[in-house]
Design an enzyme around this catalytic site. Structure first.
Site, mmCIF file in Angstrom:
data_model
loop_
_atom_site.group_PDB
_atom_site.id
_atom_site.type_symbol
_atom_site.label_atom_id
_atom_site.label_comp_id
_atom_site.label_asym_id
_atom_site.label_seq_id
_atom_site.Cartn_x
_atom_site.Cartn_y
_atom_site.Cartn_z
ATOM 1 N N ARG A 80 0.871 -1.171 -0.126
ATOM 2 C CA ARG A 80 0.033 -0.085 0.059
ATOM 3 C C ARG A 80 0.832 1.125 0.022
ATOM 4 N NH1 ARG A 80 -1.835 0.767 4.482
ATOM 5 N NH2 ARG A 80 -1.288 -1.047 5.631
ATOM 6 N N TYR A 208 -1.424 -3.322 -7.082
ATOM 7 C CA TYR A 208 -1.225 -4.311 -5.761
ATOM 8 C C TYR A 208 -2.009 -4.221 -4.579
ATOM 9 C CZ TYR A 208 1.273 -6.807 -2.089
ATOM 10 O OH TYR A 208 1.685 -7.680 -1.193
ATOM 11 N N LYS A 217 -9.811 -2.269 1.470
ATOM 12 C CA LYS A 217 -9.504 -1.238 2.537
ATOM 13 C C LYS A 217 -10.099 0.023 1.970
ATOM 14 C CE LYS A 217 -7.163 -3.782 5.044
ATOM 15 N NZ LYS A 217 -5.545 -4.112 5.220
ATOM 16 N N HIS A 237 -10.614 -2.535 11.257
ATOM 17 C CA HIS A 237 -9.524 -3.306 10.917
ATOM 18 C C HIS A 237 -9.352 -4.542 11.856
ATOM 19 C CE1 HIS A 237 -5.029 -3.526 9.273
ATOM 20 N NE2 HIS A 237 -5.635 -4.280 8.747
ATOM 21 N N SER A 259 -1.502 -3.354 10.423
ATOM 22 C CA SER A 259 -1.049 -4.414 9.144
ATOM 23 C C SER A 259 0.015 -5.331 9.396
ATOM 24 C CB SER A 259 -0.986 -3.572 7.857
ATOM 25 O OG SER A 259 -1.850 -2.783 7.673
ATOM 26 N N CYS A 261 0.505 -7.478 11.473
ATOM 27 C CA CYS A 261 0.906 -7.615 13.308
ATOM 28 C C CYS A 261 0.127 -8.874 13.713
ATOM 29 C CB CYS A 261 0.415 -6.433 13.939
ATOM 30 S SG CYS A 261 1.780 -5.004 13.398
ATOM 31 N N LYS A 263 -3.047 -10.499 12.579
ATOM 32 C CA LYS A 263 -4.559 -10.991 12.605
ATOM 33 C C LYS A 263 -4.816 -12.241 12.238
ATOM 34 C CE LYS A 263 -5.824 -6.949 10.502
ATOM 35 N NZ LYS A 263 -4.135 -6.593 10.628
ATOM 36 N N ASP A 286 -9.340 -10.028 8.654
ATOM 37 C CA ASP A 286 -9.021 -8.614 8.449
ATOM 38 C C ASP A 286 -9.755 -7.276 8.797
ATOM 39 O OD1 ASP A 286 -6.450 -7.196 7.737
ATOM 40 O OD2 ASP A 286 -7.743 -6.663 5.783
ATOM 41 N N ARG A 378 2.388 -12.244 -0.658
ATOM 42 C CA ARG A 378 0.802 -12.425 0.048
ATOM 43 C C ARG A 378 0.370 -13.763 -0.823
ATOM 44 N NH1 ARG A 378 -1.571 -8.897 3.918
ATOM 45 N NH2 ARG A 378 0.035 -7.237 4.408
ATOM 46 N N GLY A 503 -0.079 -20.113 18.385
ATOM 47 C CA GLY A 503 -0.782 -20.995 19.156
ATOM 48 C C GLY A 503 -0.704 -20.572 20.797
ATOM 49 N N ASN A 505 -0.696 -18.158 22.023
ATOM 50 C CA ASN A 505 -1.607 -16.959 22.353
ATOM 51 C C ASN A 505 -2.805 -17.201 22.940
ATOM 52 O OD1 ASN A 505 0.375 -15.080 21.471
ATOM 53 N ND2 ASN A 505 -0.460 -14.973 19.588
HETATM 54 P P1 GTP Z 1 -2.521 -7.822 7.121
HETATM 55 O O1 GTP Z 1 -2.881 -8.747 6.290
HETATM 56 O O2 GTP Z 1 -1.384 -6.912 6.773
HETATM 57 O O3 GTP Z 1 -3.536 -6.719 7.866
HETATM 58 O O4 GTP Z 1 -1.796 -8.226 8.607
HETATM 59 P P2 GTP Z 1 -2.106 -9.464 9.661
HETATM 60 O O5 GTP Z 1 -2.390 -8.522 11.023
HETATM 61 O O6 GTP Z 1 -3.200 -10.438 9.234
HETATM 62 O O7 GTP Z 1 -0.821 -10.105 10.132
HETATM 63 P P3 GTP Z 1 -0.502 -11.745 10.033
HETATM 64 O O8 GTP Z 1 -1.261 -12.721 10.739
HETATM 65 O O9 GTP Z 1 -0.441 -12.080 8.397
HETATM 66 O O10 GTP Z 1 1.099 -11.707 10.650
HETATM 67 C C1 GTP Z 1 2.003 -10.875 10.096
HETATM 68 C C2 GTP Z 1 3.481 -11.349 10.483
HETATM 69 O O11 GTP Z 1 3.476 -11.308 11.959
HETATM 70 C C3 GTP Z 1 3.556 -12.960 10.076
HETATM 71 O O12 GTP Z 1 5.320 -12.738 9.377
HETATM 72 C C4 GTP Z 1 3.733 -13.505 11.058
HETATM 73 O O13 GTP Z 1 4.369 -14.804 11.073
HETATM 74 C C5 GTP Z 1 3.909 -12.633 12.451
HETATM 75 N N1 GTP Z 1 3.170 -12.981 13.432
HETATM 76 C C6 GTP Z 1 1.730 -13.249 13.633
HETATM 77 N N2 GTP Z 1 1.439 -13.692 15.013
HETATM 78 C C7 GTP Z 1 2.807 -13.460 15.580
HETATM 79 C C8 GTP Z 1 3.161 -13.933 17.190
HETATM 80 O O14 GTP Z 1 1.991 -14.130 17.631
HETATM 81 N N3 GTP Z 1 4.318 -13.792 17.396
HETATM 82 C C9 GTP Z 1 5.376 -13.308 16.591
HETATM 83 N N4 GTP Z 1 6.531 -13.141 16.881
HETATM 84 N N5 GTP Z 1 4.997 -13.165 15.217
HETATM 85 C C10 GTP Z 1 3.640 -13.308 14.843
HETATM 86 C C1 SPV Z 2 -3.287 -4.431 5.211
HETATM 87 O O1 SPV Z 2 -2.003 -3.699 4.769
HETATM 88 O O2 SPV Z 2 -3.478 -4.170 6.248
HETATM 89 C C2 SPV Z 2 -3.472 -5.468 4.531
HETATM 90 C C3 SPV Z 2 -2.930 -5.674 2.945
HETATM 91 O O3 SPV Z 2 -4.470 -6.242 4.953
HETATM 92 S S1 SPV Z 2 -3.506 -4.610 1.924
HETATM 93 O O4 SPV Z 2 -4.734 -5.452 1.277
HETATM 94 O O5 SPV Z 2 -2.596 -4.319 0.953
HETATM 95 O O6 SPV Z 2 -4.263 -3.443 2.702
HETATM 96 MN MN MN Z 3 -4.838 -5.547 6.857
#
Ligand code: GTP
Ligand code: SPV
Ligand code: MN
Length: 593
Positions: A80, A208, A217, A237, A259, A261, A263, A286, A378, A503, A505
Site C-alpha cells: 500500500r 497491488y 481497505k 481493521h 497491518s 501484526c 490478525k 482483517d 501475499r 498458538g 496466544n
Molecule cells: P495484514 O494482512 O497486513 O492486515 O496483517 P495481519 O495482521 O493479518 O498479520 P499476519 O497474521 O499475517 O502476521 C504478520 C506477520 O507477523 C507474519 O510474518 C507472522 O508470522 C507474524 N506473527 C503473527 N503472529 C505472531 C505472534 O504471535 N508472534 C510473533 N512473534 N509473530 C507473529
Molecule cells: C494491510 O496492509 O493491512 C492488508 C493488506 O491487509 S492490503 O490489502 O494491501 O491492505
Molecule cells: Mn489488513
C-alpha cells in the site's frame, strides 16, 4: 472496437444507473472490450487462461498446489502507498489531520486526465461484488471497473463476486462506484482517491493489494468508516474469531492489530496441547463491520470472503490452518519459487531449498543478503479453504462480540495483556495504540507510530471524530464487549521475542474470555487489570518463567516516555480530539506519579 453502449453487451443486469455509469466510464477510459463478470466457474477458467497467456499469472506445480498461480508485481508496486492515498471530501477538515486530502473536483480532473484513453487496446472488466454475507441487510454492493485481470481474479476470491452482488443490488443506484486503471504502473502517476460523499473510489497506477482490490481497505474501511459514522456502526481493521470451550460454549472476539501484526495468525490459531478440547473458529481475518443488535450486544460480520494474507513467517508450526488454506486455488504474489514450481518464503522452512527463483524472477543464492520472497509477499485464498472456518461466517446477522482486543508490535514497554478499567479507558487504549511499521506499506519499517485502533491508514474521515464516535457507541450498546490490549512482540535484551506467540496466544485469549464472562479475578495495576499470579495458564509452556515476567512487566520510566509520545499524537489530532481521552491520559499519568 471501441465500446459504445454496453447495454446490449451485458446479459447480467437491467439496472439503469449501473449501465449508465459503466457506459460513462467506458467512454472515458476507451477500452477495446467491456466484460461483465458473473462469478461463474467457467469465467474463472477463462480469466485464468487469459492471465496465463498474458504472463500475468504463472501456473505453479499443479500436483503439489492444485489451482495455484504465481503473480509477480512490478518491483515498484509491492505494498500500500499511504502517501499516495487521499480522502477527497469537500473540506480538508472533514478528512482530518492524519489523512492526505485532495479537493474532489481537483481529484476528478487530475485522475480523469489519466483515465482518458488509458484502456485503449485493453479490456475493462466490470466486477460486481458484495461486501458482507448474502442477504444481510448490512452488506454493501460495489462495482469495480478494472483493466487488470489479476484484480478481477483476486476480487473473485476476496468478495462474493458476480451475479450474487447484482441480485442483491436489484435496481438500486446506491452501489459504490470504483474505477481502477493500471496505466504504466509508474509511482509518479499513482493515486488512490476516495470520495466518501459520492460513494466513489478512483485508483490509478498500481496493481497491488489494498491499492486496487477496492472492496477491501477502500470500501470496507475508508468508505465504510465514513458510513459507520453517519449510520451509527463501526467499520474496523479487526479479525473476528470464535472460541469454543470443551463444554461447547462459544464466545466471539474481535481484535485490531495493525497491518502485518498477527490478525490472520490469531484468527486461525490452533490451541496448544494444554488446551485440549478448545477450538478456534475463524469468522474473519482483517475486517469487521459491527452494529448493535436488538439484544443490546455488539454484533460483527466479516465483509470479506477470502484472505489476502502475509506469506513470510507462515509455516506448518506457526499456522497449520493457513498452510492447508493456501494449498489449493490460491494466487501467490511476490513469493519465491522452487525449481519444481513450489512456493517458498522466509520462515516457511529453516533452510531455504536449492535453486530458488526470487520474487523478481532472478536466481537466488543461499546466504544472499536479499530476501528470496518480498517481505510483503501475499497469498489470496478463499475462506472456504480454511479448515477452521466458522459456521457463522456466512450468517447475515453476524456474531455477538464478548471482547475487543487492541494489539501492536512493540519491542518494549507494552505488557503482554491488559484489561481496560471501563469503555472510555478501553477506547483510550485503542486510541493510543502504538506499533512498529511493517512492510505492508511502503516506507521505513520498524518505526513506532501511533496507529489508533489499527485504523490510521484506513479511517475515511477526521481521526478525532472517529475516536469520538467510538466513545459515543458506549451509550448505544447496553451490553458492551470488554476491551483489552495485548502485545505479542516484546523483546528481551538479546532481541528475541519474549513470548512464543502464535498458538500459545491461546493462553492469553483464555484469560480474556474468562474476564469477559466474569469468571476470573484480575489484579489492578496503574495501567489496567492484569492476570493475578497463576491465572495465566503457563503449564506445558517451554520458555523460562523470567521471560514471561519480563513480557508482562510494567516499567514506570518507559511508561512516562510513552505518555509523552501519546501527547504528541493527541496534539497532532488537534481540536477534534475528544476531551475524555485527554482527561484519561492525565488521570493515568497522575496515577503513575
Ligand atoms: P495484514 O494482512 O497486513 O492486515 O496483517 P495481519 O495482521 O493479518 O498479520 P499476519 O497474521 O499475517 O502476521 C504478520 C506477520 O507477523 C507474519 O510474518 C507472522 O508470522 C507474524 N506473527 C503473527 N503472529 C505472531 C505472534 O504471535 N508472534 C510473533 N512473534 N509473530 C507473529
Ligand atoms: C494491510 O496492509 O493491512 C492488508 C493488506 O491487509 S492490503 O490489502 O494491501 O491492505
Ligand atoms: Mn489488513
Amino acid at each position: 472496437m471501441i465500446a459504445k453502449s454496453n447495454l446490449d453487451q451485458n446479459p447480467l443486469t437491467k439496472n439503469e444507473a449501473l449501465i449508465a455509469w459503466v457506459d460513462e466510464m467506458a467512454k472515458l477510459c476507451k477500452p477495446d472490450r467491456v466484460v461483465w463478470c458473473d462469478g461463474s466457474e467457467q469465467e474463472k477458467r477463462s480469466l485464468t487462461e487469459e492471465a496465463v497467456a498474458k504472463g500475468i499469472l504463472t501456473p505453479l506445480n499443479q500436483q503439489k498446489l492444485p489451482g495455484c498461480y504465481l503473480h509477480r508485481s512490478n518491483p515498484n508496486d509491492v505494498a500500500r502507498v499511504e502517501h499516495l492515498t487521499f480522502i477527497c471530501t469537500k473540506t480538508r477538515e472533514a478528512a482530518g489531520p492524519t489523512n492526505h486530502w485532495m479537493e474532489p473536483q481537483e481529484a476528478y480532473q487530475k485522475l480523469g486526465k489519466l483515465y482518458d484513453g488509458s484502456m485503449k487496446g485493453r479490456t475493462m472488466y466490470v466486477v460486481p461484488y458484495l461486501m458482507g454475507p448474502v442477504g444481510s441487510p448490512y452488506s454493501k454492493v460495489g462495482i469495480e471497473l478494472t483493466d487488470s485481470v489479476y484484480v478481477a481474479l483476486n476480487m473473485r476470491i476476496m468478495t462474493r463476486m458476480g451475479r450474487v452482488a447484482l441480485e442483491q443490488l436489484g435496481g438500486r443506484g446506491d452501489f459504490n462506484r470504483g474505477l481502477h486503471a493500471m496505466l504504466d504502473c509508474n509511482p509518479d502517476r499513482r493515486f488512490i482517491c476516495h470520495f466518501p460523499e459520492d460513494n466513489t473510489i478512483w485508483s490509478v497506477g498500481s496493481g497491488y493489494g489494498g491499492n486496487v482490490l477496492l472492496g477491501k481497505k477502500c470500501l470496507a474501511l475508508r468508505i465504510g468508516s465514513y458510513l459507520g459514522k453517519t449510520e451509527g456502526w463501526l467499520a474496523e481493521h479487526m479479525l473476528i474469531l470464535g472460541v469454543e470451550s470443551p463444554e461447547g460454549q462459544m464466545s466471539y472476539v474481535a481484535a485490531a492489530f495493525p497491518s502485518a501484526c498477527g490478525k490472520t495468525n490469531f484468527a486461525m490459531m490452533i490451541p496448544p496441547k494444554r488446551f485440549d478440547g478448545w477450538k478456534i473458529w475463524t469468522v474473519g481475518d482483517d475486517i469487521a463491520w459491527m452494529r448493535v443488535g436488538p439484544d443490546g450486544r455488539l454484533w460483527a460480520v466479516n465483509p470479506e470472503a477470502g484472505y489476502f494474507g502475509v506469506a513470510p513467517g507462515t509455516n506448518e508450526k506457526s499456522n497449520p490452518n493457513a498452510m492447508r488454506t493456501i494449498s489449493r486455488d490460491t494466487i501467490y504474489t511476490n513469493v519465491a519459487v522452487t525449481p519444481d514450481g513450489d512456493v517458498w518464503w522466509e520462515g516457511k522452512s529453516k533452510e531455504p531449498p536449492d535453486g530458488l527463483t526470487d520474487w523478481q524472477g532472478r536466481p537466488w543464492k543461499k546466504g544472499s543478503a536479499e530476501k528470496a520472497a518480498h517481505p510483503n509477499s501475499r497469498f489470496t485464498s478463499p475462506m472456504t479453504n480454511n479448515p477452521v472456518l466458522s459456521k457463522q461466517a456466512d450468517d447475515p446477522q453476524g456474531v455477538p462480540i464478548s471482547a475487543i482486543i487492541f494489539g501492536g508490535r512493540r519491542s518494549s514497554t507494552v505488557p503482554l495483556v491488559l484489561q481496560s478499567f471501563n469503555w472510555t479507558h478501553g477506547v483510550f487504549l485503542g486510541a493510543t495504540l502504538g506499533s512498529e511499521t511493517t512492510a505492508a506499506a511502503t516506507g521505513k519499517v520498524g518505526v513506532v507510530r501511533r496507529d489508533p485502533m489499527a485504523m490510521l491508514p484506513f479511517c475515511g474521515y477526521d481521526m478525532g471524530e472517529y475516536l469520538g464516535h467510538w466513545l459515543g457507541m458506549q451509550s448505544k450498546i447496553p451490553y458492551p464487549p470488554k476491551i483489552f490490549q495485548v502485545n505479542w512482540f516484546r523483546q528481551g535484551k538479546d532481541g528475541k521475542f519474549l513470548w512464543p506467540g502464535y498458538g500459545e496466544n491461546m493462553r492469553v485469549l483464555k484469560w480474556i474470555i474468562d474476564r469477559a464472562h466474569g469468571r476470573v479475578g484480575g489484579q489492578e495495576t496503574l495501567l489496567g487489570w492484569v492476570p493475578k499470579a497463576g491465572d495465566l495458564d503457563l503449564s506445558g509452556l517451554s520458555i523460562p518463567a523470567e521471560a514471561v515476567d519480563e513480557a508482562t512487566s510494567i516499567d514506570v520510566a518507559a511508561w512516562k516516555a510513552e505518555f509523552e509520545s501519546q501527547q504528541e499524537f493527541f496534539d497532532q489530532l488537534g481540536r477534534t480530539l475528544p476531551r475524555p481521552l485527554a482527561l484519561q491520559r492525565e488521570l493515568l499519568m497522575s496515577r503513575l506519579g
